[in-house]
Design a protein around this motif. Sequence first.
Motif, PDB file in Angstrom:
ATOM      1  N   SER A  33       0.829  -1.214   0.000  1.00 20.23           N
ATOM      2  CA  SER A  33       0.000   0.000   0.000  1.00 20.23           C
ATOM      3  C   SER A  33       0.863   1.263   0.000  1.00 20.23           C
ATOM      4  CB  SER A  33      -0.939   0.000   1.213  1.00 20.23           C
ATOM      5  OG  SER A  33      -0.216   0.144   2.425  1.00 20.23           O
ATOM      6  N   ILE A  34       2.029   1.181   0.650  1.00 18.11           N
ATOM      7  CA  ILE A  34       2.935   2.339   0.678  1.00 18.11           C
ATOM      8  C   ILE A  34       3.487   2.617  -0.721  1.00 18.11           C
ATOM      9  CG2 ILE A  34       5.145   3.204   1.569  1.00 18.11           C
ATOM     10  CD1 ILE A  34       4.568   1.680   4.155  1.00 18.11           C
ATOM     11  N   ARG A  84       2.080   2.414  -3.454  1.00 18.06           N
ATOM     12  CA  ARG A  84       1.095   3.117  -4.279  1.00 18.06           C
ATOM     13  C   ARG A  84       0.889   4.579  -3.847  1.00 18.06           C
ATOM     14  NH1 ARG A  84      -1.268  -2.056  -3.623  1.00 18.06           N
ATOM     15  NH2 ARG A  84      -2.597  -1.321  -1.919  1.00 18.06           N
ATOM     16  N   GLN A  85       1.510   4.979  -2.755  1.00 24.92           N
ATOM     17  CA  GLN A  85       1.352   6.355  -2.283  1.00 24.92           C
ATOM     18  C   GLN A  85       2.205   7.314  -3.120  1.00 24.92           C
ATOM     19  OE1 GLN A  85       2.396   6.304   1.870  1.00 24.92           O
ATOM     20  NE2 GLN A  85       0.599   5.097   2.480  1.00 24.92           N
ATOM     21  N   ASP A  86       1.868   8.611  -3.052  1.00 27.33           N
ATOM     22  CA  ASP A  86       2.703   9.589  -3.746  1.00 27.33           C
ATOM     23  C   ASP A  86       4.048   9.693  -3.032  1.00 27.33           C
ATOM     24  OD1 ASP A  86       2.725  12.003  -1.781  1.00 27.33           O
ATOM     25  OD2 ASP A  86       0.588  11.531  -1.978  1.00 27.33           O
ATOM     26  N   LYS A 115       4.409  11.396   0.523  1.00 31.32           N
ATOM     27  CA  LYS A 115       3.763  10.688   1.629  1.00 31.32           C
ATOM     28  C   LYS A 115       4.485   9.380   1.961  1.00 31.32           C
ATOM     29  CE  LYS A 115      -0.709   8.977   3.222  1.00 31.32           C
ATOM     30  NZ  LYS A 115      -2.147   8.755   2.878  1.00 31.32           N
ATOM     31  N   ARG A 116       4.962   8.687   0.941  1.00 26.85           N
ATOM     32  CA  ARG A 116       5.546   7.373   1.206  1.00 26.85           C
ATOM     33  C   ARG A 116       6.876   7.477   1.949  1.00 26.85           C
ATOM     34  NH1 ARG A 116       6.988   5.638  -5.034  1.00 26.85           N
ATOM     35  NH2 ARG A 116       8.962   6.771  -5.213  1.00 26.85           N
ATOM     36  N   SER A 136       5.790   7.380   5.397  1.00 24.02           N
ATOM     37  CA  SER A 136       5.192   6.081   5.705  1.00 24.02           C
ATOM     38  C   SER A 136       6.243   4.993   5.881  1.00 24.02           C
ATOM     39  CB  SER A 136       4.222   5.672   4.590  1.00 24.02           C
ATOM     40  OG  SER A 136       3.138   6.563   4.505  1.00 24.02           O
TER      41      SER A 136
END
Length: 308
Positions: free
Chosen positions: A157-158, A160-162, A165-166, A169
Amino acid sequence: MSTTKRVSPAVLHPLKEALRLTYWYKDDLRAFLNASLGDRSLVASLDWTAYKRHIVAQLVDTLAADQHKYFDTLLRLILATSGIEDPSHLKRLTDGKEKYDSAVEALSTLRRQVEPYRKMRTEVEEANRRRELQIAHTQNELAMKEKLSKLQGLFSSIIRQDRQKRGYSIEKFLQQLFELYDIDTKGSFKIFGEQIDGAFTFEGSEYLLEVKWREQPTPLHELDSFGNKISRKLDNTLGLFLSMSGFQSSAIDMAIRGNRPTILLMDGSDLALTLEDRISFPELIRRKKQHAARTGEILLRAADILSN
């Protein structure tokens, strides 16, 4: 438990006599059996309306007839009964001295045959201990795999983050990874305007953590910057630099030229193999540190460790 272990028929009669003579009342006998066997259903299944001699015979014969199932229970009964040191409660009964002397003699007769069964008890306890350890080990492995599976899902899921943000994360993600292996960790912090992505203690060494997740491999100036942060700390401080996109090859060579290595490098492929449970995170750090200490090379990939 091995089926080759059996209680000899020779000890059964002394056992029955010791039980019959040591406990005059059925209630006392029943209480002793419940306490020593730990199987109330087995005790309850006996015919308590019968004479005490028959009750004792029913129990001992049942245990002896199916030792594949009841060997451990029969062994407990033998040792618990032989462990009765002084049946002085019999002295309060009518003809108490006679009853007491008979019980003491029966217990002495049983005790003379019990030493081999003490050794059996030790062997059974050791076998049970090993079995319990194996069960606990298996349960821990399953729990570890389950937690790693959850971390794999979180990592997916990380991804797929921008980009902005990642980066945050992945720092939180790594804290969970450290905690999974009981590694003492601290999240990101600032000291005198200096940003530290994290820190952890591993096998007596203090590590600072740097994490980068960019499109391009990490260049030399970022390794130098991290190295300077470490140089301002105590001598035993090391660094772990995780760059998800890897490192420029020239940066790796230049980072250690003329200097004692203080940084271990880790890339995204290392992390992936850790999450796949191909190599544990502690083992990966241990091998990276060992390799750097012996060769001066600060990047040893997990794939190279596994291939060897």
